[in-house]
Design a protein around this motif. Sequence first.
Motif, PDB file in Angstrom:
ATOM      1  N   ALA A  51       0.818  -1.216   0.000  1.00  0.00           N
ATOM      2  CA  ALA A  51       0.000   0.000   0.000  1.00  0.00           C
ATOM      3  C   ALA A  51       0.853   1.267   0.000  1.00  0.00           C
ATOM      4  N   MET A  52       2.018   1.193   0.622  1.00  0.00           N
ATOM      5  CA  MET A  52       2.881   2.376   0.728  1.00  0.00           C
ATOM      6  C   MET A  52       3.863   2.482  -0.430  1.00  0.00           C
ATOM      7  N   SER A  53       3.761   1.596  -1.389  1.00  0.00           N
ATOM      8  CA  SER A  53       4.630   1.623  -2.574  1.00  0.00           C
ATOM      9  C   SER A  53       6.110   1.547  -2.227  1.00  0.00           C
ATOM     10  N   HIS A  54       6.446   0.634  -1.326  1.00  0.00           N
ATOM     11  CA  HIS A  54       7.844   0.429  -0.967  1.00  0.00           C
ATOM     12  C   HIS A  54       8.618  -0.069  -2.175  1.00  0.00           C
ATOM     13  N   PRO A  55       9.921   0.188  -2.198  1.00  0.00           N
ATOM     14  CA  PRO A  55      10.731  -0.359  -3.293  1.00  0.00           C
ATOM     15  C   PRO A  55      10.736  -1.892  -3.232  1.00  0.00           C
ATOM     16  N   THR A  56      10.994  -2.524  -4.357  1.00  0.00           N
ATOM     17  CA  THR A  56      10.963  -3.978  -4.440  1.00  0.00           C
ATOM     18  C   THR A  56      11.895  -4.633  -3.433  1.00  0.00           C
ATOM     19  N   TRP A  57      13.119  -4.102  -3.277  1.00  0.00           N
ATOM     20  CA  TRP A  57      14.065  -4.703  -2.332  1.00  0.00           C
ATOM     21  C   TRP A  57      13.494  -4.686  -0.918  1.00  0.00           C
ATOM     22  N   SER A  58      12.778  -3.625  -0.570  1.00  0.00           N
ATOM     23  CA  SER A  58      12.207  -3.498   0.762  1.00  0.00           C
ATOM     24  C   SER A  58      11.062  -4.483   0.972  1.00  0.00           C
ATOM     25  N   ILE A  59      10.237  -4.660  -0.046  1.00  0.00           N
ATOM     26  CA  ILE A  59       9.116  -5.607   0.055  1.00  0.00           C
ATOM     27  C   ILE A  59       9.642  -7.021   0.227  1.00  0.00           C
ATOM     28  N   ILE A  60      10.599  -7.410  -0.610  1.00  0.00           N
ATOM     29  CA  ILE A  60      11.126  -8.781  -0.553  1.00  0.00           C
ATOM     30  C   ILE A  60      11.846  -9.031   0.766  1.00  0.00           C
ATOM     31  N   SER A  61      12.714  -8.113   1.165  1.00  0.00           N
ATOM     32  CA  SER A  61      13.437  -8.324   2.420  1.00  0.00           C
ATOM     33  C   SER A  61      12.489  -8.254   3.621  1.00  0.00           C
ATOM     34  N   GLY A  62      11.475  -7.412   3.535  1.00  0.00           N
ATOM     35  CA  GLY A  62      10.491  -7.335   4.615  1.00  0.00           C
ATOM     36  C   GLY A  62       9.717  -8.630   4.783  1.00  0.00           C
ATOM     37  N   ILE A  63       9.287  -9.210   3.666  1.00  0.00           N
ATOM     38  CA  ILE A  63       8.538 -10.468   3.727  1.00  0.00           C
ATOM     39  C   ILE A  63       9.426 -11.583   4.262  1.00  0.00           C
ATOM     40  N   LEU A  64      10.634 -11.687   3.740  1.00  0.00           N
ATOM     41  CA  LEU A  64      11.543 -12.742   4.198  1.00  0.00           C
ATOM     42  C   LEU A  64      11.893 -12.580   5.675  1.00  0.00           C
ATOM     43  N   SER A  65      12.093 -11.345   6.106  1.00  0.00           N
ATOM     44  CA  SER A  65      12.478 -11.127   7.497  1.00  0.00           C
ATOM     45  C   SER A  65      11.335 -11.403   8.477  1.00  0.00           C
ATOM     46  N   VAL A  66      10.093 -11.074   8.104  1.00  0.00           N
ATOM     47  CA  VAL A  66       9.002 -11.364   9.044  1.00  0.00           C
ATOM     48  C   VAL A  66       8.717 -12.863   9.100  1.00  0.00           C
ATOM     49  N   ILE A  67       8.976 -13.572   8.021  1.00  0.00           N
ATOM     50  CA  ILE A  67       8.844 -15.038   8.060  1.00  0.00           C
ATOM     51  C   ILE A  67       9.926 -15.606   8.977  1.00  0.00           C
ATOM     52  N   ALA A  68      11.152 -15.087   8.858  1.00  0.00           N
ATOM     53  CA  ALA A  68      12.228 -15.523   9.758  1.00  0.00           C
ATOM     54  C   ALA A  68      11.881 -15.169  11.205  1.00  0.00           C
ATOM     55  N   ALA A  69      11.302 -13.982  11.418  1.00  0.00           N
ATOM     56  CA  ALA A  69      10.909 -13.567  12.768  1.00  0.00           C
ATOM     57  C   ALA A  69       9.851 -14.495  13.337  1.00  0.00           C
ATOM     58  N   PHE A  70       8.963 -15.002  12.472  1.00  0.00           N
ATOM     59  CA  PHE A  70       7.966 -15.966  12.942  1.00  0.00           C
ATOM     60  C   PHE A  70       8.659 -17.184  13.547  1.00  0.00           C
ATOM     61  N   PHE A  71       9.663 -17.710  12.860  1.00  0.00           N
ATOM     62  CA  PHE A  71      10.336 -18.910  13.358  1.00  0.00           C
ATOM     63  C   PHE A  71      11.133 -18.622  14.627  1.00  0.00           C
ATOM     64  N   ILE A  72      11.726 -17.443  14.713  1.00  0.00           N
ATOM     65  CA  ILE A  72      12.421 -17.052  15.947  1.00  0.00           C
ATOM     66  C   ILE A  72      11.410 -16.893  17.078  1.00  0.00           C
ATOM     67  N   GLY A  73      10.304 -16.223  16.792  1.00  0.00           N
ATOM     68  CA  GLY A  73       9.247 -16.058  17.788  1.00  0.00           C
ATOM     69  C   GLY A  73       8.650 -17.380  18.220  1.00  0.00           C
ATOM     70  N   ARG A  74       8.529 -18.305  17.273  1.00  0.00           N
ATOM     71  CA  ARG A  74       8.002 -19.637  17.592  1.00  0.00           C
ATOM     72  C   ARG A  74       8.933 -20.348  18.576  1.00  0.00           C
ATOM     73  N   LEU A  75      10.236 -20.287  18.308  1.00  0.00           N
ATOM     74  CA  LEU A  75      11.191 -20.915  19.230  1.00  0.00           C
ATOM     75  C   LEU A  75      11.119 -20.267  20.613  1.00  0.00           C
ATOM     76  N   ALA A  76      11.025 -18.939  20.643  1.00  0.00           N
ATOM     77  CA  ALA A  76      10.930 -18.236  21.922  1.00  0.00           C
ATOM     78  C   ALA A  76       9.634 -18.585  22.650  1.00  0.00           C
ATOM     79  N   ALA A  77       8.539 -18.708  21.901  1.00  0.00           N
ATOM     80  CA  ALA A  77       7.251 -19.060  22.509  1.00  0.00           C
ATOM     81  C   ALA A  77       7.280 -20.491  23.056  1.00  0.00           C
ATOM     82  N   ILE A  78       7.876 -21.398  22.310  1.00  0.00           N
ATOM     83  CA  ILE A  78       7.998 -22.788  22.789  1.00  0.00           C
ATOM     84  C   ILE A  78       8.837 -22.808  24.058  1.00  0.00           C
ATOM     85  N   HIS A  79       9.934 -22.059  24.066  1.00  0.00           N
ATOM     86  CA  HIS A  79      10.768 -21.977  25.256  1.00  0.00           C
ATOM     87  C   HIS A  79       9.972 -21.438  26.441  1.00  0.00           C
ATOM     88  N   LYS A  80       9.141 -20.413  26.173  1.00  0.00           N
ATOM     89  CA  LYS A  80       8.299 -19.826  27.223  1.00  0.00           C
ATOM     90  C   LYS A  80       7.321 -20.854  27.784  1.00  0.00           C
TER      91      LYS A  80
END
Length: 134
Positions: A101-130
């Motif tokens: 919606a904000m018309s981010h550059p392509t590099w930002s969209i791709i890296s943003g999507i990949l990083s939040v998916i990675a954050a999900f897995f990090i958050g999942r490990l932290a949640a399991i630990h919790k």
Amino acid sequence: MKNVFAVTVGLVVAGLVVFLLYILGPQFFTFPQGANPMDPESIKQNMHLIPKGAMILVIVAHCFGIVGGMIASTAVSENSLIPAYIVSGIIILGTIGGSLAMSHPTWSIISGILSVIAAFFIGRLAAIHKLNEE
């Protein structure tokens, strides 16, 4: 009912983390004159002038928001990862939608999507630990 509250708490924590990191952007990066970092329309119109560091900070904010929200929702739930998954799903969808919606550059969209998916897995490990702590 406890899981609904867990999702709510997780979303509030995620939102606060993202917001706090968003407001740091103008403290570290010089925004173009006339661009208001708190006005989405202003950002959209000036996206081509926004410093790359500020865009990276937004990506980092979403990652920390996901991890923080997942940990918070798991702490409240005490016995289920489902609230954490719901929180992360909402933040991931919001990140993707906001980037488009904000018309981010392509590099930002791709890296943003990949990083939040990675954050999900990090958050999942932290949640399991919790969960295993309790």
